[in-house]
Design an enzyme around this catalytic site. Sequence first.
Site, PDB file in Angstrom:
ATOM      1  N   GLU A 178    -107.644  65.899 125.003  1.00 23.49           N
ATOM      2  CA  GLU A 178    -106.305  66.434 125.260  1.00 23.49           C
ATOM      3  C   GLU A 178    -105.283  65.597 124.504  1.00 23.49           C
ATOM      4  OE1 GLU A 178    -104.405  68.704 125.736  1.00 23.49           O
ATOM      5  OE2 GLU A 178    -104.241  69.188 127.870  1.00 23.49           O
ATOM      6  N   ASP A 179    -104.163  66.206 124.165  1.00 24.04           N
ATOM      7  CA  ASP A 179    -103.114  65.455 123.490  1.00 24.04           C
ATOM      8  C   ASP A 179    -102.401  64.518 124.469  1.00 24.04           C
ATOM      9  OD1 ASP A 179    -101.971  67.548 124.929  1.00 24.04           O
ATOM     10  OD2 ASP A 179    -100.886  68.417 123.230  1.00 24.04           O
TER      11      ASP A 179
ATOM     12  N   ASP B 251     -99.391  65.017 131.285  1.00 20.60           N
ATOM     13  CA  ASP B 251     -98.020  64.948 131.786  1.00 20.60           C
ATOM     14  C   ASP B 251     -98.078  65.057 133.303  1.00 20.60           C
ATOM     15  OD1 ASP B 251     -95.275  65.140 132.061  1.00 20.60           O
ATOM     16  OD2 ASP B 251     -95.096  67.102 131.149  1.00 20.60           O
TER      17      ASP B 251
ATOM     18  N   LYS C  38     -98.297  60.230 130.673  1.00 21.02           N
ATOM     19  CA  LYS C  38     -97.006  59.848 131.282  1.00 21.02           C
ATOM     20  C   LYS C  38     -97.249  59.566 132.758  1.00 21.02           C
ATOM     21  CE  LYS C  38     -94.376  63.204 128.526  1.00 21.02           C
ATOM     22  NZ  LYS C  38     -93.594  64.453 128.660  1.00 21.02           N
TER      23      LYS C  38
ATOM     24  N   PHE D  61     -89.699  63.689 126.693  1.00 22.90           N
ATOM     25  CA  PHE D  61     -90.342  64.717 125.883  1.00 22.90           C
ATOM     26  C   PHE D  61     -90.592  64.187 124.477  1.00 22.90           C
ATOM     27  CE2 PHE D  61     -90.797  68.525 123.345  1.00 22.90           C
ATOM     28  CZ  PHE D  61     -91.699  69.242 124.117  1.00 22.90           C
TER      29      PHE D  61
ATOM     30  N   ASP E  62     -95.806  69.535 119.839  1.00 29.46           N
ATOM     31  CA  ASP E  62     -94.745  70.308 119.190  1.00 29.46           C
ATOM     32  C   ASP E  62     -93.503  70.448 120.060  1.00 29.46           C
ATOM     33  OD1 ASP E  62     -95.895  72.150 121.121  1.00 29.46           O
ATOM     34  OD2 ASP E  62     -94.773  73.726 120.080  1.00 29.46           O
TER      35      ASP E  62
ATOM     36  N   ARG F 282     -95.670  69.274 114.997  1.00 32.48           N
ATOM     37  CA  ARG F 282     -97.094  68.972 115.216  1.00 32.48           C
ATOM     38  C   ARG F 282     -97.648  68.130 114.072  1.00 32.48           C
ATOM     39  NH1 ARG F 282     -99.032  71.941 119.531  1.00 32.48           N
ATOM     40  NH2 ARG F 282     -98.309  74.091 119.654  1.00 32.48           N
TER      41      ARG F 282
HETATM   42  P1  5GP Z   1     -99.479  68.934 132.166  1.00 27.29           P
HETATM   43  O1  5GP Z   1    -100.271  70.055 132.718  1.00 27.29           O
HETATM   44  O2  5GP Z   1    -100.216  67.613 132.206  1.00 27.29           O
HETATM   45  O3  5GP Z   1     -98.125  68.851 132.778  1.00 27.29           O
HETATM   46  O4  5GP Z   1     -99.136  69.297 130.668  1.00 27.29           O
HETATM   47  C1  5GP Z   1    -100.048  69.239 129.657  1.00 27.29           C
HETATM   48  C2  5GP Z   1     -99.549  69.912 128.403  1.00 27.29           C
HETATM   49  O5  5GP Z   1     -98.123  70.037 128.348  1.00 27.29           O
HETATM   50  C3  5GP Z   1     -99.924  69.078 127.206  1.00 27.29           C
HETATM   51  O6  5GP Z   1    -101.219  69.415 126.763  1.00 27.29           O
HETATM   52  C4  5GP Z   1     -98.855  69.443 126.203  1.00 27.29           C
HETATM   53  O7  5GP Z   1     -99.228  70.596 125.499  1.00 27.29           O
HETATM   54  C5  5GP Z   1     -97.638  69.739 127.061  1.00 27.29           C
HETATM   55  N1  5GP Z   1     -96.759  68.566 127.141  1.00 27.29           N
HETATM   56  C6  5GP Z   1     -96.617  67.713 128.170  1.00 27.29           C
HETATM   57  N2  5GP Z   1     -95.732  66.746 127.894  1.00 27.29           N
HETATM   58  C7  5GP Z   1     -95.305  66.987 126.645  1.00 27.29           C
HETATM   59  C8  5GP Z   1     -94.372  66.308 125.770  1.00 27.29           C
HETATM   60  O8  5GP Z   1     -93.752  65.278 126.085  1.00 27.29           O
HETATM   61  N3  5GP Z   1     -94.193  66.867 124.547  1.00 27.29           N
HETATM   62  C9  5GP Z   1     -94.839  67.990 124.142  1.00 27.29           C
HETATM   63  N4  5GP Z   1     -94.591  68.419 122.910  1.00 27.29           N
HETATM   64  N5  5GP Z   1     -95.722  68.646 124.930  1.00 27.29           N
HETATM   65  C10 5GP Z   1     -95.949  68.139 126.162  1.00 27.29           C
END
Ligand code: 5GP
Length: 183
Positions: free
Chosen positions: A103-104, A107, A135, A156, A163, A169
């Site tokens: 995963e990137d 969050d 995070k 963010f 992106d 990206r």
């Molecule tokens: P989660 O389900 O953990 O809240 O979110 C995961 C996804 O939200 C990540 O795979 C990513 O695509 C997007 N995301 C979460 N935080 C960020 C951020 O700070 N910047 C960007 N560009 N995408 C984010």
Amino acid sequence: MNLTDVSADLANVLYTQEQIDARIAEMAAQIDQDYADKNLLMVGILNGAVMTMADLSRSLTIHCEMDWMAISSYGSGVSSSGVVRILKDMNTSIVGRDVLIVEDIVDTGLTLSYLVENLRSRNPASIEIAAAFRKPEALKKQVDVKYVGFDIPNEFVVGFGLDYAGKYRNLRGLGVLSPKVYA
Ligand code: 5GP
């Protein structure tokens, strides 16, 4: 694209590409050890994990297979919708496989906790997670991320596959997007 090319759009730089490369190499060394006697299947989460997958997999000295899933996350906004939907499933069966989700960024953890639960029901031998960024302050659902690149502030960020509205990206490095870009 380099950090200097979009410096006007960034509130600050968190990591240069060189710093990310070094950390990815350390993560890969750990994965090399942990999966030395296993049959590793890396599952990348499109689109954000493309860079993490490319760099992490190529830093390994062991063999791995790769597959991809696409799940809904942010759309073009900057805060989590909490809605998780599989848009594209894997091509590979994971029964009895050692799966590493790539995963990137973690969050809220909502996406990954849903995904792990979903993949566990398919009877893999093991499931672990590797994420380039996390995070800790944003976490809403506990997810056990075994391999983390960097813990970052709850802001963010863009770059290294991440992106904003489809852009950044291809940025080498990671920066906090200036609020004026999405205001
Ligand atoms: P989660 O389900 O953990 O809240 O979110 C995961 C996804 O939200 C990540 O795979 C990513 O695509 C997007 N995301 C979460 N935080 C960020 C951020 O700070 N910047 C960007 N560009 N995408 C984010």
